[in-house]
Design a protein around this motif. Structure first.
Motif, PDB file in Angstrom:
ATOM      1  N   GLN A 102       0.848  -1.179   0.000  1.00 21.27           N
ATOM      2  CA  GLN A 102       0.000   0.000   0.000  1.00 21.27           C
ATOM      3  C   GLN A 102       0.889   1.236   0.000  1.00 21.27           C
ATOM      4  O   GLN A 102       2.047   1.167   0.415  1.00 21.27           O
ATOM      5  CB  GLN A 102      -0.968  -0.037   1.187  1.00 21.27           C
ATOM      6  CG  GLN A 102      -0.327   0.139   2.541  1.00 21.27           C
ATOM      7  CD  GLN A 102      -1.369   0.123   3.656  1.00 21.27           C
ATOM      8  OE1 GLN A 102      -2.291  -0.697   3.630  1.00 21.27           O
ATOM      9  NE2 GLN A 102      -1.210   0.984   4.627  1.00 21.27           N
ATOM     10  N   PRO A 103       0.358   2.350  -0.487  1.00 23.70           N
ATOM     11  CA  PRO A 103       1.196   3.549  -0.600  1.00 23.70           C
ATOM     12  C   PRO A 103       1.784   3.946   0.760  1.00 23.70           C
ATOM     13  O   PRO A 103       1.153   3.747   1.804  1.00 23.70           O
ATOM     14  CB  PRO A 103       0.235   4.627  -1.090  1.00 23.70           C
ATOM     15  CG  PRO A 103      -0.874   3.878  -1.735  1.00 23.70           C
ATOM     16  CD  PRO A 103      -0.999   2.574  -0.995  1.00 23.70           C
ATOM     17  N   PHE A 104       3.005   4.474   0.704  1.00 25.20           N
ATOM     18  CA  PHE A 104       3.707   4.793   1.936  1.00 25.20           C
ATOM     19  C   PHE A 104       4.202   6.231   1.905  1.00 25.20           C
ATOM     20  O   PHE A 104       4.723   6.702   0.895  1.00 25.20           O
ATOM     21  CB  PHE A 104       4.902   3.845   2.098  1.00 25.20           C
ATOM     22  CG  PHE A 104       5.759   4.160   3.288  1.00 25.20           C
ATOM     23  CD1 PHE A 104       5.347   3.816   4.574  1.00 25.20           C
ATOM     24  CD2 PHE A 104       6.992   4.788   3.133  1.00 25.20           C
ATOM     25  CE1 PHE A 104       6.142   4.091   5.675  1.00 25.20           C
ATOM     26  CE2 PHE A 104       7.789   5.075   4.255  1.00 25.20           C
ATOM     27  CZ  PHE A 104       7.363   4.724   5.509  1.00 25.20           C
ATOM     28  N   ALA A 105       4.009   6.907   3.027  1.00 26.58           N
ATOM     29  CA  ALA A 105       4.633   8.227   3.193  1.00 26.58           C
ATOM     30  C   ALA A 105       5.303   8.226   4.556  1.00 26.58           C
ATOM     31  O   ALA A 105       4.672   7.900   5.548  1.00 26.58           O
ATOM     32  CB  ALA A 105       3.572   9.321   3.108  1.00 26.58           C
ATOM     33  N   PRO A 106       6.589   8.534   4.596  1.00 25.77           N
ATOM     34  CA  PRO A 106       7.280   8.514   5.874  1.00 25.77           C
ATOM     35  C   PRO A 106       6.705   9.568   6.813  1.00 25.77           C
ATOM     36  O   PRO A 106       6.350  10.652   6.375  1.00 25.77           O
ATOM     37  CB  PRO A 106       8.735   8.819   5.521  1.00 25.77           C
ATOM     38  CG  PRO A 106       8.713   9.389   4.147  1.00 25.77           C
ATOM     39  CD  PRO A 106       7.455   8.935   3.488  1.00 25.77           C
ATOM     40  N   LEU A 107       6.595   9.222   8.075  1.00 24.91           N
ATOM     41  CA  LEU A 107       6.007  10.127   9.060  1.00 24.91           C
ATOM     42  C   LEU A 107       6.991  11.185   9.522  1.00 24.91           C
ATOM     43  O   LEU A 107       8.187  10.928   9.611  1.00 24.91           O
ATOM     44  CB  LEU A 107       5.547   9.340  10.284  1.00 24.91           C
ATOM     45  CG  LEU A 107       4.382   8.372  10.081  1.00 24.91           C
ATOM     46  CD1 LEU A 107       4.224   7.481  11.298  1.00 24.91           C
ATOM     47  CD2 LEU A 107       3.110   9.147   9.799  1.00 24.91           C
ATOM     48  N   GLY A 108       6.424  12.362   9.809  1.00 26.18           N
ATOM     49  CA  GLY A 108       7.193  13.378  10.509  1.00 26.18           C
ATOM     50  C   GLY A 108       8.354  13.958   9.710  1.00 26.18           C
ATOM     51  O   GLY A 108       8.632  13.514   8.622  1.00 26.18           O
ATOM     52  N   GLU A 109       8.963  14.929  10.274  1.00 29.40           N
ATOM     53  CA  GLU A 109      10.102  15.566   9.586  1.00 29.40           C
ATOM     54  C   GLU A 109      11.326  15.451  10.445  1.00 29.40           C
ATOM     55  O   GLU A 109      11.336  15.720  11.613  1.00 29.40           O
ATOM     56  CB  GLU A 109       9.791  17.038   9.307  1.00 29.40           C
ATOM     57  CG  GLU A 109       9.390  17.245   7.875  1.00 29.40           C
ATOM     58  CD  GLU A 109      10.255  16.478   6.877  1.00 29.40           C
ATOM     59  OE1 GLU A 109      11.457  16.790   6.770  1.00 29.40           O
ATOM     60  OE2 GLU A 109       9.729  15.539   6.237  1.00 29.40           O
TER      61      GLU A 109
END
Lengths: 77, 398
Positions: free
Chosen positions: A70-77
Protein backbone atom coordinates in the motif's frame (compact mmCIF):
# COMPACT_ATOMS: atom_id res chain seq x y z
CA UNK A 1 4.00 -0.05 -17.30
CA UNK A 2 5.38 -1.09 -20.64
CA UNK A 3 7.89 1.75 -20.57
CA UNK A 4 9.71 0.24 -17.63
CA UNK A 5 10.63 -2.77 -19.66
CA UNK A 6 11.82 -0.61 -22.52
CA UNK A 7 14.09 1.86 -20.81
CA UNK A 8 17.13 -0.33 -20.45
CA UNK A 9 16.82 -2.04 -23.84
CA UNK A 10 16.26 1.38 -25.42
CA UNK A 11 19.47 2.57 -23.84
CA UNK A 12 21.34 -0.44 -25.13
CA UNK A 13 20.03 0.06 -28.66
CA UNK A 14 20.93 3.71 -28.45
CA UNK A 15 24.50 2.83 -27.55
CA UNK A 16 24.69 0.56 -30.58
CA UNK A 17 23.31 3.24 -32.87
CA UNK A 18 25.88 5.74 -31.67
CA UNK A 19 28.67 3.19 -31.99
CA UNK A 20 27.71 2.37 -35.59
CA UNK A 21 27.44 6.02 -36.52
CA UNK A 22 30.76 6.86 -34.89
CA UNK A 23 32.51 4.11 -36.79
CA UNK A 24 31.44 5.94 -39.95
CA UNK A 25 31.33 2.69 -41.90
CA UNK A 26 27.72 2.78 -42.97
CA UNK A 27 25.96 3.32 -46.24
CA UNK A 28 23.81 6.34 -46.79
CA UNK A 29 20.63 4.32 -46.34
CA UNK A 30 21.90 2.75 -43.14
CA UNK A 31 22.98 6.13 -41.86
CA UNK A 32 19.59 7.64 -42.44
CA UNK A 33 17.77 4.83 -40.66
CA UNK A 34 20.30 4.88 -37.76
CA UNK A 35 19.87 8.61 -37.45
CA UNK A 36 16.12 8.30 -37.33
CA UNK A 37 16.31 5.46 -34.83
CA UNK A 38 18.76 7.38 -32.60
CA UNK A 39 16.54 10.42 -32.44
CA UNK A 40 13.50 8.28 -31.65
CA UNK A 41 15.29 6.33 -28.91
CA UNK A 42 16.71 9.41 -27.18
CA UNK A 43 13.33 11.05 -27.18
CA UNK A 44 11.62 7.97 -25.79
CA UNK A 45 14.24 7.51 -23.02
CA UNK A 46 13.93 11.13 -21.98
CA UNK A 47 10.16 10.91 -22.01
CA UNK A 48 10.24 7.70 -19.98
CA UNK A 49 12.31 9.42 -17.30
CA UNK A 50 10.36 12.65 -17.30
CA UNK A 51 6.99 10.96 -17.17
CA UNK A 52 7.89 8.18 -14.73
CA UNK A 53 5.36 7.87 -11.97
CA UNK A 54 7.26 6.66 -8.95
CA UNK A 55 5.39 4.31 -6.66
CA UNK A 56 6.46 4.28 -3.04
CA UNK A 57 4.83 1.39 -1.26
CA UNK A 58 5.05 -0.37 2.07
CA UNK A 59 4.27 -4.00 2.77
CA UNK A 60 1.52 -4.65 5.27
CA UNK A 61 0.08 -7.89 6.61
CA UNK A 62 -3.20 -8.77 4.94
CA UNK A 63 -6.08 -10.90 6.17
CA UNK A 64 -4.81 -14.02 4.43
CA UNK A 65 -1.61 -13.84 6.46
CA UNK A 66 0.43 -12.69 3.48
CA UNK A 67 1.80 -9.29 2.63
CA UNK A 68 0.29 -6.70 0.36
CA UNK A 69 1.49 -3.34 -0.86
CA UNK A 70 0.00 0.00 0.00
CA UNK A 71 1.20 3.55 -0.60
CA UNK A 72 3.71 4.79 1.94
CA UNK A 73 4.63 8.23 3.19
CA UNK A 74 7.28 8.51 5.87
CA UNK A 75 6.01 10.13 9.06
CA UNK A 76 7.19 13.38 10.51
CA UNK A 77 10.10 15.57 9.59
CA UNK B 1 13.40 19.90 78.51
CA UNK B 2 17.10 19.55 78.37
CA UNK B 3 19.15 22.04 76.49
CA UNK B 4 20.13 20.64 73.16
CA UNK B 5 22.17 21.88 70.31
CA UNK B 6 19.94 23.00 67.52
CA UNK B 7 21.37 22.68 64.03
CA UNK B 8 20.32 24.42 60.89
CA UNK B 9 19.37 22.37 57.82
CA UNK B 10 22.46 23.61 56.07
CA UNK B 11 24.61 22.49 58.95
CA UNK B 12 23.14 18.98 58.80
CA UNK B 13 23.68 18.74 55.07
CA UNK B 14 27.20 20.07 55.35
CA UNK B 15 27.97 17.58 58.10
CA UNK B 16 26.75 14.66 56.08
CA UNK B 17 28.56 15.93 53.04
CA UNK B 18 31.84 16.11 54.95
CA UNK B 19 31.28 12.63 56.37
CA UNK B 20 30.73 11.19 52.93
CA UNK B 21 33.54 13.05 51.29
CA UNK B 22 35.99 11.96 53.94
CA UNK B 23 34.97 8.35 53.51
CA UNK B 24 37.73 6.66 51.54
CA UNK B 25 35.32 4.19 49.96
CA UNK B 26 32.56 6.65 49.01
CA UNK B 27 34.98 9.14 47.50
CA UNK B 28 35.98 6.69 44.83
CA UNK B 29 33.23 4.25 43.81
CA UNK B 30 32.25 2.33 40.69
CA UNK B 31 28.53 1.65 40.32
CA UNK B 32 26.59 -0.36 37.77
CA UNK B 33 22.97 0.30 36.92
CA UNK B 34 20.47 1.22 34.26
CA UNK B 35 20.00 4.80 33.19
CA UNK B 36 16.57 6.39 33.70
CA UNK B 37 15.18 9.92 33.75
CA UNK B 38 18.11 11.13 31.75
CA UNK B 39 18.26 14.81 30.99
CA UNK B 40 20.99 16.30 28.89
CA UNK B 41 21.09 19.99 29.75
CA UNK B 42 21.96 22.59 27.16
CA UNK B 43 24.95 23.49 29.31
CA UNK B 44 26.34 20.03 28.55
CA UNK B 45 25.79 18.58 32.03
CA UNK B 46 23.96 15.26 32.15
CA UNK B 47 21.46 14.54 34.92
CA UNK B 48 20.09 11.06 35.36
CA UNK B 49 19.19 8.27 37.76
CA UNK B 50 20.86 4.90 37.96
CA UNK B 51 18.63 2.06 39.02
CA UNK B 52 18.56 -1.65 39.57
CA UNK B 53 15.66 -3.95 40.54
CA UNK B 54 15.40 -2.54 44.05
CA UNK B 55 16.63 1.00 44.15
CA UNK B 56 17.62 4.27 42.53
CA UNK B 57 20.46 6.71 42.97
CA UNK B 58 20.65 10.16 41.46
CA UNK B 59 23.66 10.94 39.39
CA UNK B 60 25.19 13.85 37.56
CA UNK B 61 27.95 14.09 35.01
CA UNK B 62 29.37 17.52 34.39
CA UNK B 63 30.16 18.86 30.97
CA UNK B 64 33.93 18.35 31.15
CA UNK B 65 33.56 14.63 31.80
CA UNK B 66 30.44 14.21 29.66
CA UNK B 67 32.30 15.49 26.60
CA UNK B 68 34.69 12.55 26.84
CA UNK B 69 31.93 9.94 26.49
CA UNK B 70 32.34 7.61 23.51
CA UNK B 71 28.60 6.89 23.31
CA UNK B 72 25.35 8.77 23.73
CA UNK B 73 23.80 7.70 27.05
CA UNK B 74 20.08 7.01 26.95
CA UNK B 75 17.31 5.67 29.14
CA UNK B 76 17.40 1.91 29.57
CA UNK B 77 21.10 1.70 28.84
CA UNK B 78 23.11 -0.43 31.24
CA UNK B 79 26.23 1.39 32.36
CA UNK B 80 29.16 1.18 34.74
CA UNK B 81 29.91 4.62 36.26
CA UNK B 82 32.87 5.72 38.36
CA UNK B 83 33.00 8.80 40.57
CA UNK B 84 32.30 9.93 44.13
CA UNK B 85 29.22 10.06 46.33
CA UNK B 86 28.43 13.45 47.76
CA UNK B 87 25.56 15.61 48.84
CA UNK B 88 23.70 18.23 46.92
CA UNK B 89 22.96 20.52 49.81
CA UNK B 90 20.13 22.49 48.19
CA UNK B 91 17.95 19.39 47.85
CA UNK B 92 19.44 17.39 50.70
CA UNK B 93 20.15 14.61 48.29
CA UNK B 94 23.17 12.46 48.04
CA UNK B 95 24.19 11.61 44.52
CA UNK B 96 26.83 10.05 42.35
CA UNK B 97 29.13 12.59 40.72
CA UNK B 98 30.27 10.65 37.66
CA UNK B 99 33.80 11.12 36.31
CA UNK B 100 33.68 8.38 33.69
CA UNK B 101 31.09 5.94 32.38
CA UNK B 102 31.01 3.06 29.93
CA UNK B 103 28.35 0.72 28.60
CA UNK B 104 28.08 -2.53 30.43
CA UNK B 105 28.85 -5.64 28.38
CA UNK B 106 30.37 -3.67 25.50
CA UNK B 107 33.62 -5.54 25.88
CA UNK B 108 31.75 -8.82 25.34
CA UNK B 109 30.07 -7.45 22.21
CA UNK B 110 33.37 -6.37 20.74
CA UNK B 111 34.80 -9.82 21.32
CA UNK B 112 31.75 -11.47 19.73
CA UNK B 113 32.01 -9.08 16.77
CA UNK B 114 35.67 -9.85 16.12
CA UNK B 115 35.11 -13.56 16.52
CA UNK B 116 32.24 -13.69 14.02
CA UNK B 117 34.10 -11.43 11.63
CA UNK B 118 37.08 -13.78 11.58
CA UNK B 119 34.91 -16.87 11.25
CA UNK B 120 32.83 -15.54 8.34
CA UNK B 121 35.89 -14.11 6.66
CA UNK B 122 37.59 -17.50 6.79
CA UNK B 123 34.46 -19.07 5.33
CA UNK B 124 34.80 -16.63 2.42
CA UNK B 125 31.58 -14.67 3.01
CA UNK B 126 33.41 -11.37 2.50
CA UNK B 127 35.24 -12.52 -0.62
CA UNK B 128 35.05 -9.89 -3.39
CA UNK B 129 34.41 -12.64 -5.94
CA UNK B 130 30.92 -13.13 -4.48
CA UNK B 131 30.03 -9.45 -4.70
CA UNK B 132 27.27 -8.91 -7.22
CA UNK B 133 27.21 -5.80 -9.41
CA UNK B 134 24.31 -3.42 -8.79
CA UNK B 135 21.80 -2.94 -11.61
CA UNK B 136 22.35 0.36 -13.41
CA UNK B 137 18.71 1.31 -13.67
CA UNK B 138 16.72 -0.62 -11.07
CA UNK B 139 13.02 -0.73 -11.76
CA UNK B 140 12.33 -1.50 -8.14
CA UNK B 141 14.36 -0.72 -5.04
CA UNK B 142 13.54 -2.82 -1.97
CA UNK B 143 14.20 -1.24 1.41
CA UNK B 144 14.57 -3.22 4.62
CA UNK B 145 14.50 -0.88 7.60
CA UNK B 146 12.23 0.61 10.26
CA UNK B 147 9.12 2.36 8.87
CA UNK B 148 9.77 5.37 11.10
CA UNK B 149 12.86 7.43 11.68
CA UNK B 150 15.45 9.26 9.69
CA UNK B 151 16.79 6.30 7.72
CA UNK B 152 13.68 5.55 5.62
CA UNK B 153 12.92 9.24 5.24
CA UNK B 154 16.41 9.97 3.91
CA UNK B 155 16.31 7.00 1.57
CA UNK B 156 12.94 7.97 0.09
CA UNK B 157 13.98 11.62 -0.22
CA UNK B 158 17.06 10.72 -2.22
CA UNK B 159 15.26 8.14 -4.38
CA UNK B 160 12.49 10.57 -5.32
CA UNK B 161 14.90 13.41 -5.96
CA UNK B 162 17.37 11.41 -8.03
CA UNK B 163 15.50 8.82 -10.04
CA UNK B 164 11.71 8.83 -10.13
CA UNK B 165 11.89 5.92 -12.59
CA UNK B 166 12.55 3.48 -9.71
CA UNK B 167 9.65 2.26 -7.62
CA UNK B 168 10.32 1.82 -3.94
CA UNK B 169 9.04 -1.00 -1.77
CA UNK B 170 9.57 -0.87 1.98
CA UNK B 171 9.57 -4.02 4.04
CA UNK B 172 9.22 -2.63 7.57
CA UNK B 173 11.38 -4.45 10.14
CA UNK B 174 12.57 -4.09 13.70
CA UNK B 175 16.07 -2.71 13.58
CA UNK B 176 16.99 -3.22 17.22
CA UNK B 177 16.09 -5.33 20.18
CA UNK B 178 14.56 -8.76 20.43
CA UNK B 179 13.64 -10.51 17.15
CA UNK B 180 15.11 -7.72 15.05
CA UNK B 181 17.67 -10.01 13.40
CA UNK B 182 14.93 -12.52 12.58
CA UNK B 183 12.72 -9.86 11.06
CA UNK B 184 15.56 -8.58 8.89
CA UNK B 185 16.26 -12.13 7.72
CA UNK B 186 12.63 -12.77 6.77
CA UNK B 187 12.52 -9.52 4.81
CA UNK B 188 15.60 -10.48 2.77
CA UNK B 189 14.17 -13.93 2.17
CA UNK B 190 10.78 -12.55 1.13
CA UNK B 191 12.30 -10.23 -1.47
CA UNK B 192 14.31 -13.10 -2.92
CA UNK B 193 11.43 -15.53 -2.94
CA UNK B 194 9.09 -13.07 -4.67
CA UNK B 195 11.81 -11.53 -6.85
CA UNK B 196 10.21 -8.32 -5.67
CA UNK B 197 13.16 -5.96 -6.19
CA UNK B 198 16.21 -5.44 -8.41
CA UNK B 199 18.35 -4.22 -5.53
CA UNK B 200 17.96 -4.06 -1.74
CA UNK B 201 18.99 -1.45 0.77
CA UNK B 202 19.17 -2.77 4.32
CA UNK B 203 20.08 -0.60 7.24
CA UNK B 204 19.16 1.85 9.96
CA UNK B 205 20.23 5.18 11.39
CA UNK B 206 22.94 5.71 13.97
CA UNK B 207 22.96 4.33 17.49
CA UNK B 208 25.06 2.56 20.07
CA UNK B 209 26.85 -0.67 19.26
CA UNK B 210 23.98 -2.44 21.03
CA UNK B 211 21.43 -0.66 18.85
CA UNK B 212 23.24 -1.75 15.72
CA UNK B 213 23.77 -5.26 16.99
CA UNK B 214 21.19 -7.07 14.86
CA UNK B 215 23.34 -6.17 11.85
CA UNK B 216 26.18 -8.06 13.49
CA UNK B 217 24.17 -11.25 13.88
CA UNK B 218 25.28 -14.35 12.04
CA UNK B 219 21.79 -15.16 10.67
CA UNK B 220 21.60 -11.72 9.07
CA UNK B 221 25.08 -12.13 7.58
CA UNK B 222 24.15 -15.50 6.08
CA UNK B 223 20.84 -14.20 4.68
CA UNK B 224 22.70 -11.36 2.98
CA UNK B 225 25.26 -13.77 1.56
CA UNK B 226 22.55 -16.08 0.23
CA UNK B 227 20.54 -13.30 -1.38
CA UNK B 228 20.47 -13.37 -5.18
CA UNK B 229 19.35 -9.77 -5.22
CA UNK B 230 22.32 -7.42 -4.76
CA UNK B 231 22.33 -5.79 -1.32
CA UNK B 232 23.65 -2.43 -0.20
CA UNK B 233 24.20 -2.20 3.53
CA UNK B 234 23.87 1.14 5.29
CA UNK B 235 24.05 0.82 9.05
CA UNK B 236 24.53 3.80 11.34
CA UNK B 237 27.01 6.52 10.61
CA UNK B 238 30.11 6.61 8.50
CA UNK B 239 32.29 5.38 11.39
CA UNK B 240 30.13 2.38 12.22
CA UNK B 241 31.14 -0.91 10.64
CA UNK B 242 28.96 -4.01 11.00
CA UNK B 243 29.23 -7.59 9.79
CA UNK B 244 26.39 -6.76 7.34
CA UNK B 245 28.63 -4.14 5.76
CA UNK B 246 31.36 -6.70 5.12
CA UNK B 247 29.13 -9.39 3.65
CA UNK B 248 26.86 -7.19 1.54
CA UNK B 249 27.66 -6.43 -2.09
CA UNK B 250 28.32 -2.80 -1.31
CA UNK B 251 28.63 -0.80 1.90
CA UNK B 252 27.24 2.70 2.10
CA UNK B 253 28.37 5.04 4.88
CA UNK B 254 24.79 6.20 5.57
CA UNK B 255 21.23 5.34 4.44
CA UNK B 256 21.02 8.38 2.14
CA UNK B 257 24.39 7.48 0.62
CA UNK B 258 22.99 3.99 -0.04
CA UNK B 259 20.10 5.51 -1.97
CA UNK B 260 22.55 7.55 -4.03
CA UNK B 261 24.54 4.43 -4.82
CA UNK B 262 21.60 2.38 -6.08
CA UNK B 263 20.12 4.84 -8.57
CA UNK B 264 21.63 7.20 -11.15
CA UNK B 265 20.87 10.90 -11.19
CA UNK B 266 18.08 11.42 -13.67
CA UNK B 267 19.06 15.00 -14.46
CA UNK B 268 22.52 13.79 -15.38
CA UNK B 269 20.96 11.08 -17.54
CA UNK B 270 18.74 13.55 -19.35
CA UNK B 271 21.68 15.82 -20.10
CA UNK B 272 23.57 12.73 -21.25
CA UNK B 273 20.75 12.04 -23.68
CA UNK B 274 21.10 15.58 -25.00
CA UNK B 275 24.75 14.82 -25.54
CA UNK B 276 23.99 11.57 -27.29
CA UNK B 277 21.60 13.43 -29.55
CA UNK B 278 24.34 15.92 -30.40
CA UNK B 279 26.75 13.10 -31.13
CA UNK B 280 24.25 11.38 -33.40
CA UNK B 281 23.72 14.61 -35.33
CA UNK B 282 27.43 15.32 -35.56
CA UNK B 283 28.31 11.81 -36.72
CA UNK B 284 25.54 11.79 -39.28
CA UNK B 285 26.58 15.10 -40.79
CA UNK B 286 30.19 13.91 -40.87
CA UNK B 287 29.14 10.79 -42.73
CA UNK B 288 27.10 12.90 -45.13
CA UNK B 289 30.05 15.21 -45.74
CA UNK B 290 32.25 12.23 -46.49
CA UNK B 291 29.77 10.82 -48.95
CA UNK B 292 29.45 14.21 -50.62
CA UNK B 293 33.22 14.47 -50.90
CA UNK B 294 33.43 11.05 -52.48
CA UNK B 295 30.74 11.95 -54.95
CA UNK B 296 32.56 15.13 -55.89
CA UNK B 297 35.79 13.23 -56.39
CA UNK B 298 34.21 10.86 -58.86
CA UNK B 299 32.15 13.56 -60.49
CA UNK B 300 35.28 15.52 -61.29
CA UNK B 301 37.02 12.58 -62.94
CA UNK B 302 37.70 12.96 -66.73
CA UNK B 303 35.67 9.92 -67.67
CA UNK B 304 32.55 11.71 -66.63
CA UNK B 305 33.41 15.29 -67.49
CA UNK B 306 35.19 14.64 -70.86
CA UNK B 307 34.82 11.09 -72.18
CA UNK B 308 36.34 12.07 -75.61
CA UNK B 309 39.59 12.96 -74.00
CA UNK B 310 39.80 9.40 -72.81
CA UNK B 311 39.62 8.16 -76.44
CA UNK B 312 42.11 10.78 -77.62
CA UNK B 313 44.49 9.76 -74.95
CA UNK B 314 44.26 6.19 -76.05
CA UNK B 315 44.89 7.22 -79.66
CA UNK B 316 47.97 9.16 -78.73
CA UNK B 317 49.22 6.25 -76.78
CA UNK B 318 48.64 3.91 -79.67
CA UNK B 319 50.52 6.27 -82.01
CA UNK B 320 53.48 6.43 -79.74
CA UNK B 321 53.49 2.68 -79.47
CA UNK B 322 53.48 2.40 -83.26
CA UNK B 323 56.33 4.88 -83.57
CA UNK B 324 58.52 3.16 -81.14
CA UNK B 325 57.76 -0.12 -82.90
CA UNK B 326 58.90 1.35 -86.20
CA UNK B 327 61.93 2.80 -84.59
CA UNK B 328 63.07 -0.40 -83.11
CA UNK B 329 62.46 -2.31 -86.37
CA UNK B 330 64.74 0.05 -88.37
CA UNK B 331 67.33 -0.09 -85.61
CA UNK B 332 67.35 -3.86 -85.78
CA UNK B 333 67.66 -3.76 -89.59
CA UNK B 334 70.63 -1.42 -89.43
CA UNK B 335 72.35 -3.51 -86.83
CA UNK B 336 71.87 -6.61 -89.01
CA UNK B 337 73.32 -4.77 -92.03
CA UNK B 338 76.43 -3.85 -90.10
CA UNK B 339 76.82 -7.37 -88.91
CA UNK B 340 76.53 -8.56 -92.52
CA UNK B 341 79.25 -6.26 -93.85
CA UNK B 342 81.57 -7.37 -91.06
CA UNK B 343 80.90 -10.97 -92.04
CA UNK B 344 81.38 -10.20 -95.74
CA UNK B 345 84.75 -8.55 -95.12
CA UNK B 346 85.80 -11.56 -93.08
CA UNK B 347 84.72 -13.79 -95.98
CA UNK B 348 86.79 -11.69 -98.39
CA UNK B 349 89.88 -12.53 -96.41
CA UNK B 350 89.26 -16.23 -96.89
CA UNK B 351 88.45 -16.10 -100.64
CA UNK B 352 91.23 -17.22 -103.09
CA UNK B 353 90.33 -14.20 -105.15
CA UNK B 354 91.76 -12.06 -102.40
CA UNK B 355 94.99 -13.97 -102.52
CA UNK B 356 95.15 -13.52 -106.25
CA UNK B 357 94.80 -9.76 -105.85
CA UNK B 358 97.94 -9.80 -103.76
CA UNK B 359 99.93 -11.26 -106.84
CA UNK B 360 99.40 -14.97 -106.43
CA UNK B 361 97.84 -17.05 -109.25
CA UNK B 362 96.00 -20.34 -109.56
CA UNK B 363 97.18 -22.86 -112.14
CA UNK B 364 94.79 -25.57 -113.44
CA UNK B 365 95.27 -28.41 -116.02
CA UNK B 366 93.11 -28.84 -119.07
CA UNK B 367 90.44 -30.57 -117.07
CA UNK B 368 90.31 -27.69 -114.58
CA UNK B 369 92.11 -29.46 -111.69
CA UNK B 370 94.09 -27.09 -109.47
CA UNK B 371 97.80 -28.00 -109.69
CA UNK B 372 99.57 -28.33 -106.34
CA UNK B 373 102.84 -30.01 -107.63
CA UNK B 374 105.09 -30.03 -110.73
CA UNK B 375 104.65 -33.78 -110.79
CA UNK B 376 101.07 -33.32 -112.02
CA UNK B 377 102.27 -32.05 -115.46
CA UNK B 378 104.54 -33.11 -118.31
CA UNK B 379 106.07 -31.22 -121.20
CA UNK B 380 103.55 -30.05 -123.75
CA UNK B 381 100.48 -29.98 -121.36
CA UNK B 382 98.13 -27.08 -121.78
CA UNK B 383 97.60 -25.10 -118.52
CA UNK B 384 95.24 -22.32 -117.50
CA UNK B 385 96.63 -19.64 -115.11
CA UNK B 386 94.12 -17.49 -113.36
CA UNK B 387 95.17 -14.00 -112.17
CA UNK B 388 93.07 -11.44 -110.37
CA UNK B 389 91.97 -9.75 -113.57
CA UNK B 390 91.91 -12.62 -116.16
CA UNK B 391 93.26 -15.95 -117.46
CA UNK B 392 96.31 -16.94 -119.45
CA UNK B 393 96.46 -20.16 -121.55
CA UNK B 394 99.93 -21.52 -121.59
CA UNK B 395 101.96 -24.64 -122.47
CA UNK B 396 104.59 -26.46 -120.41
CA UNK B 397 107.96 -26.03 -122.14
CA UNK B 398 110.15 -27.99 -119.72
Amino acid sequence: MAGKENFESNLKELEEVVKALESGEVSLDEMLSLFEKGIKLTKSCTTLLENAEQKINVLVKNNEGGLSEQPFAPLGE
Amino acid sequence: MEERIILSVTQVNLYIKEKLENDVFMSNVTVKGEISNIKIHSSGHIYMSLKDEKGVIRAVMFRGNASKLTFKPDNGMKVVASGRISVYERDGNYQLYIDSMKQEGIGDLHIAFEKLKIQLSEEGLFDPKYKKPLPKYPKKVGVVTAPTGAAIRDIINVLTRRFSYSDVLLYPVLVQGENSAESIVSAIEWFNEKRAADVLIIGRGGGSIEDLWSFNEEIVARAIFKSEIPIVSAVGHEIDFTISDFVSDLRAPTPSAAAELVVPDERELISKFDNVLKRIKLCSSKILDNKRLNLKFYAEKNVLTNPESMINNQKIYLDSLYKSFENSISKIAEAKKKELSVLVSKLDGLSPLGTLSRGFSVTKDEKGNVLRSVKQVKKGDLLKVTLTDGEINTRVEE
